[in-house]
Design a protein around this motif. Structure first.
Motif, PDB file in Angstrom:
ATOM      1  N   LEU A  85       0.808  -1.415  -0.355  1.00  0.00           N
ATOM      2  CA  LEU A  85      -0.071  -0.229  -0.674  1.00  0.00           C
ATOM      3  C   LEU A  85       0.789   1.422  -0.117  1.00  0.00           C
ATOM      4  CD1 LEU A  85      -2.408  -1.094   2.484  1.00  0.00           C
ATOM      5  CD2 LEU A  85      -3.104  -0.932   0.243  1.00  0.00           C
ATOM      6  N   VAL A  86       0.464   2.240  -0.527  1.00  0.00           N
ATOM      7  CA  VAL A  86       1.059   3.640  -0.798  1.00  0.00           C
ATOM      8  C   VAL A  86       0.461   4.251  -0.690  1.00  0.00           C
ATOM      9  CG1 VAL A  86       2.419   4.994  -1.915  1.00  0.00           C
ATOM     10  CG2 VAL A  86       2.892   2.815  -2.501  1.00  0.00           C
ATOM     11  N   ASP A  87       0.137   5.439   0.387  1.00  0.00           N
ATOM     12  CA  ASP A  87      -0.878   6.580   1.241  1.00  0.00           C
ATOM     13  C   ASP A  87      -2.181   5.585   1.358  1.00  0.00           C
ATOM     14  OD1 ASP A  87       1.126   8.063   1.481  1.00  0.00           O
ATOM     15  OD2 ASP A  87       0.974   9.124  -0.929  1.00  0.00           O
ATOM     16  N   GLY A  88      -1.799   4.530   1.662  1.00  0.00           N
ATOM     17  CA  GLY A  88      -3.552   3.938   1.906  1.00  0.00           C
ATOM     18  C   GLY A  88      -4.499   2.884   0.267  1.00  0.00           C
ATOM     19  N   ARG A  89      -3.629   2.897  -1.152  1.00  0.00           N
ATOM     20  CA  ARG A  89      -3.503   2.662  -2.223  1.00  0.00           C
ATOM     21  C   ARG A  89      -3.318   1.220  -2.394  1.00  0.00           C
ATOM     22  NH1 ARG A  89      -5.342   7.733  -6.391  1.00  0.00           N
ATOM     23  NH2 ARG A  89      -6.570   8.729  -5.078  1.00  0.00           N
ATOM     24  N   ARG A  90      -3.673   0.107  -3.213  1.00  0.00           N
ATOM     25  CA  ARG A  90      -2.883  -0.990  -3.222  1.00  0.00           C
ATOM     26  C   ARG A  90      -2.316  -0.993  -4.215  1.00  0.00           C
ATOM     27  NH1 ARG A  90      -4.482  -5.880  -1.079  1.00  0.00           N
ATOM     28  NH2 ARG A  90      -6.504  -5.449  -0.316  1.00  0.00           N
ATOM     29  N   ILE A  91      -1.156  -1.094  -4.320  1.00  0.00           N
ATOM     30  CA  ILE A  91      -0.259  -1.715  -5.130  1.00  0.00           C
ATOM     31  C   ILE A  91      -1.012  -2.974  -5.711  1.00  0.00           C
ATOM     32  CG2 ILE A  91       1.766  -1.667  -6.296  1.00  0.00           C
ATOM     33  CD1 ILE A  91       1.569   1.368  -4.919  1.00  0.00           C
ATOM     34  N   THR A  92      -1.237  -3.103  -7.778  1.00  0.00           N
ATOM     35  CA  THR A  92      -2.015  -4.095  -8.627  1.00  0.00           C
ATOM     36  C   THR A  92      -0.700  -5.068  -8.539  1.00  0.00           C
ATOM     37  OG1 THR A  92      -4.154  -3.571  -8.149  1.00  0.00           O
ATOM     38  CG2 THR A  92      -3.231  -5.743  -9.407  1.00  0.00           C
ATOM     39  N   ASP A  93       0.747  -5.769  -8.232  1.00  0.00           N
ATOM     40  CA  ASP A  93       1.303  -5.948  -8.717  1.00  0.00           C
ATOM     41  C   ASP A  93       0.793  -7.571  -9.883  1.00  0.00           C
ATOM     42  OD1 ASP A  93       1.252  -7.825  -6.534  1.00  0.00           O
ATOM     43  OD2 ASP A  93       3.177  -7.737  -5.767  1.00  0.00           O
ATOM     44  N   ILE A  94       1.250  -8.194 -10.303  1.00  0.00           N
ATOM     45  CA  ILE A  94       0.677  -9.433 -11.163  1.00  0.00           C
ATOM     46  C   ILE A  94       0.464 -10.169 -10.272  1.00  0.00           C
ATOM     47  CG2 ILE A  94       3.329 -10.799 -10.923  1.00  0.00           C
ATOM     48  CD1 ILE A  94       0.386 -10.607 -13.930  1.00  0.00           C
ATOM     49  N   THR A 101       5.097   9.408 -10.313  1.00  0.00           N
ATOM     50  CA  THR A 101       6.030   9.134  -8.867  1.00  0.00           C
ATOM     51  C   THR A 101       5.841   7.608  -8.648  1.00  0.00           C
ATOM     52  OG1 THR A 101       3.954  10.402  -7.454  1.00  0.00           O
ATOM     53  CG2 THR A 101       5.662  11.665  -8.434  1.00  0.00           C
ATOM     54  N   ILE A 102       4.263   7.061  -8.367  1.00  0.00           N
ATOM     55  CA  ILE A 102       4.330   5.608  -8.246  1.00  0.00           C
ATOM     56  C   ILE A 102       3.763   4.847  -9.298  1.00  0.00           C
ATOM     57  CG2 ILE A 102       3.114   4.721  -6.501  1.00  0.00           C
ATOM     58  CD1 ILE A 102       2.154   6.909  -4.901  1.00  0.00           C
ATOM     59  N   ASP A 103       4.515   3.842  -9.417  1.00  0.00           N
ATOM     60  CA  ASP A 103       3.988   2.374  -9.931  1.00  0.00           C
ATOM     61  C   ASP A 103       2.571   1.431  -9.146  1.00  0.00           C
ATOM     62  OD1 ASP A 103       3.409   0.680 -12.091  1.00  0.00           O
ATOM     63  OD2 ASP A 103       5.627   0.200 -11.817  1.00  0.00           O
ATOM     64  N   TYR A 104       1.569   1.679  -9.960  1.00  0.00           N
ATOM     65  CA  TYR A 104       0.731   1.294  -8.535  1.00  0.00           C
ATOM     66  C   TYR A 104       0.798  -0.268  -9.677  1.00  0.00           C
ATOM     67  CZ  TYR A 104      -0.657   6.059  -6.695  1.00  0.00           C
ATOM     68  OH  TYR A 104      -0.685   6.598  -5.505  1.00  0.00           O
ATOM     69  N   GLY A 105       1.336   0.030 -10.431  1.00  0.00           N
ATOM     70  CA  GLY A 105       0.808  -1.562 -11.084  1.00  0.00           C
ATOM     71  C   GLY A 105      -0.045  -2.118 -12.427  1.00  0.00           C
TER      72      GLY A 105
END
Length: 263
Positions: free
Chosen positions: A57-66, A115-119
């Protein structure tokens, strides 16, 4: 134009089988065409933990990797979606469970890396929805149930915000149907006092909204939700209602339900 309700539910409904049962019964009882949009609740997080996939999570947002994408596709598009469809069939509602890839109903674009890679997160715009094909399903007597998975048209599935999907569906179908967008969440509506569930603001227009923002009565987390709601109204949606899922039956009974936003 025929009436259409586009209703979005979140984890507070999905994670509680009793809440979900009562909501789906009330949803089925609504007159006219209906579309249901759902997120994933806690199940995806629990399964990820079981499989040893760490939630990022970055700032409460989920990063969706594979790996996360595989899990949310299984959970959102499979377990949760088909459970909802099966229960709706039980109530005599001929539902059909869908991702955005089915019927090419919802295309998204992978969120660009800044600035962020959310995937594998998909963003949608005014050209993402295929309203004519969705309308064919409605006219044929089906109730579409969309999970929060879309596609990019190049074979890639994408995780997309369910609130955004619901709003985009309502806007895209507003030219073909008299559309009402309903967000079901844990509060009874927009509240005058966040600690008093009975302090519901029953009606809200843009002028009143601006006044309540200046008075700091509406602030923080509710602002993006309401901003998006008023944008939907400006784009042709008849009304947006924010209320609690266990009070949806009041809409059928033509009683006060939640907060109604309009021009």
């Amino acid at each position: 134009m025929p009436a259409l309700h586009v209703i979005k539910i979140g984890g507070n409904v999905i994670d509680n089988s009793e809440n979900l049962h009562h909501f789906l019964k009330d949803f089925t009882a609504l007159d006219g065409h209906k579309i249901l949009v759902h997120g994933g609740g806690k199940v995806a997080t629990q399964l990820s933990e079981t499989l040893g996939i760490e939630a990022k999570l970055v700032d409460g947002r989920r990063i969706t990797d594979i790996e996360t994408l595989r899990v949310v596709t299984m959970v959102y598009g499979g377990l949760i979606n088909k459970n909802i469809v099966a229960q709706l069939q039980r109530f005599g509602n001929n539902a059909i469970g869908l991702t955005g890839a089915d019927g090419d109903f919802i295309r998204a674009k992978k969120r660009p890396v800044k600035t962020i890679d959310y995937g594998f997160v998909g963003d949608i715009d005014e050209n993402s929805i295929n309203p004519e094909n969705i309308s064919k399903l409605l006219e044929a007597g089906f109730t579409p149930v969309f999970c929060a998975i879309t596609h990019d048209g190049e074979g890639q599935l994408l995780n997309t915000n369910a609130d955004t999907i619901a709003s985009a569906l309502a806007v895209a179908l507003a030219n073909l149907h008299e559309t009402t967008l309903i967000y079901c969440f844990e509060k009874r509506g927009v509240l005058q006092d966040i600690n008093d569930e009975d302090s519901i603001i029953r009606k809200l227009d843009p002028v009143r909204y601006d006044e309540l923002k200046k008075e700091q009565i509406i602030h923080s987390g509710m602002l993006p939700k309401l901003d998006n709601a008023f944008t939907a109204i400006a784009c042709g949606v008849k009304a947006v209602i924010i209320g609690r899922s266990d009070e949806l039956s009041q809409l059928k009974a033509k009683k006060s339900f939640g907060t109604r936003l309009s021009n």
